[in-house]
Scaffold this motif. Structure first.
Motif, PDB file in Angstrom:
ATOM      1  N   ALA A   1       0.879  -1.113   0.178  1.00  0.00           N
ATOM      2  CA  ALA A   1       0.039   0.152   0.010  1.00  0.00           C
ATOM      3  C   ALA A   1       0.886   1.220  -0.106  1.00  0.00           C
ATOM      4  CB  ALA A   1      -0.992   0.051   1.215  1.00  0.00           C
ATOM      5  N   ARG A   2       1.470   1.509  -1.042  1.00  0.00           N
ATOM      6  CA  ARG A   2       2.433   2.464  -1.269  1.00  0.00           C
ATOM      7  C   ARG A   2       2.155   3.819  -0.966  1.00  0.00           C
ATOM      8  NH1 ARG A   2       6.399   3.796  -6.259  1.00  0.00           N
ATOM      9  NH2 ARG A   2       7.734   5.640  -5.637  1.00  0.00           N
ATOM     10  N   ALA A   3       0.747   4.284  -1.404  1.00  0.00           N
ATOM     11  CA  ALA A   3       0.173   5.535  -0.957  1.00  0.00           C
ATOM     12  C   ALA A   3       0.188   5.752   0.555  1.00  0.00           C
ATOM     13  CB  ALA A   3      -0.997   6.148  -1.656  1.00  0.00           C
ATOM     14  N   THR A   4      -0.418   4.778   1.106  1.00  0.00           N
ATOM     15  CA  THR A   4      -0.563   4.815   2.488  1.00  0.00           C
ATOM     16  C   THR A   4       0.845   4.881   3.123  1.00  0.00           C
ATOM     17  OG1 THR A   4      -2.547   3.627   2.534  1.00  0.00           O
ATOM     18  CG2 THR A   4      -1.487   3.597   4.502  1.00  0.00           C
ATOM     19  N   ALA A   5       1.623   4.154   2.802  1.00  0.00           N
ATOM     20  CA  ALA A   5       3.185   4.049   3.431  1.00  0.00           C
ATOM     21  C   ALA A   5       3.533   5.552   3.318  1.00  0.00           C
ATOM     22  CB  ALA A   5       4.293   3.313   2.938  1.00  0.00           C
TER      23      ALA A   5
END
Length: 299
Positions: free
Chosen positions: A183-187
């Motif tokens: 979940a790149r955007a969340t990270a």
């Protein structure tokens, strides 16, 4: 140097710790891809029933749990040993930090029904995606709070272990890597303002995974079949449980995946438990577990 055979799959966060140490030590290793969910017919003969990933194999010695795998690789590789204080960081990363990473991820991704069923059997608890989604805002706040500790620690040195990466870095990186991959955007959102942490993440990523070569599960089983256990381990004569070599015992994890693995005790000390198993197809296999996080009982 021994032939390292790593049974893993590429998206496994606990396997990433091992792959990263292999890269840090500049080691060659053989990659055996195992299924994400059961059945695992080419793994169970090696472990006697242990189904978690990763598993390291060196001949007919089999290492279950990333804790004992990291210790074994570091003990065989050249260079300085892993820092002792890093094991505390490793336990925190495996349990507390991982426990808040999982719901943040699974609140966002679509989870196949067969994966849910498998993980419910593994954990012994319901895998409730709706509950994870509802808890995600609170778990995200916890994730950012724990990541803030890392960012603060990295303000004065390039790595958590000091001037060079060590066990603390490998352990902490696992959850950052897992969240970024799933979940790149969340990270990125949860790491906003943590410039030291992001720069460290890039440094850790650059370490790589060493010299990886493919191996089939059948080839790995043949290595075990044609080998004899070779690792000698000192037994603790002051073992608090009074365990004695040769006694029939069962070993199981104390958190999840508690399937008991039975065999004859080879040795036990504060760092490790080793049992000997006789597999009908492979012959004798010694299976190694860390002492911390595992329970030994009479079989």
């Amino acid at each position: 140097m021994a032939q390292f055979i790593l049974h893993h799959y590429d998206t496994s966060p606990f396997s990433e710790k091992v792959r990263l140490l292999l890269g840090l030590k500049g080691l060659a290793w053989n990659s055996v891809i195992q299924p994400v969910i059961m059945p695992k017919p080419d793994l169970i003969p090696l472990t006697g029933g242990y189904r978690r990933i990763p598993v390291l194999q060196i001949g007919a010695d089999v290492y279950c749990d990333s804790q004992v795998i990291l210790a074994e690789i570091a003990g065989r590789a050249a260079g300085p040993p892993l820092e002792a204080a890093g094991w505390a960081m490793n336990l925190w990363a495996d349990r507390l930090f991982f426990a808040v990473t999982v719901p943040v991820i699974f609140a966002e991704v679509q989870v196949p029904a067969e994966f849910i069923a498998d993980r419910e059997k593994l954990s012994g608890r319901p895998f409730n995606a709706a509950q994870m989604k509802a808890a995600a805002p609170y778990m995200a706040a916890q994730w950012r709070a724990e990541a803030a500790w890392l960012d603060e620690a990295l303000a004065t040195s390039p790595f958590l272990a000091g001037g060079a990466p060590g066990l603390a870095d490998i352990a902490a990186y696992m959850n950052v890597w897992f969240l970024h991959g799933a979940a790149r955007a969340t990270a990125e959102r949860l790491m906003t303002g943590f410039d030291h942490l992001e720069a460290w993440r890039q440094r850790m990523r650059a370490i790589g995974h060493g010299d990886r070569s493919g191996m089939t599960p059948a080839e790995a089983l043949e290595v075990a079949r044609s080998s004899e256990p070779a690792v000698l381990l000192d037994h603790d004569p002051h073992d608090p449980q009074g365990l004695a070599p040769g006694a029939p015992v069962s070993v199981s994890a104390d958190d999840y995946g508690r399937d008991p693995i039975s065999g004859a005790l080879v040795a036990a000390n504060p760092r490790r438990i080793v049992i000997a198993r006789e597999d009908p197809a492979l012959g004798r296999v010694n299976v190694h577990f860390p002492r911390v996080g595992y329970v030994v009982t009479p079989a």
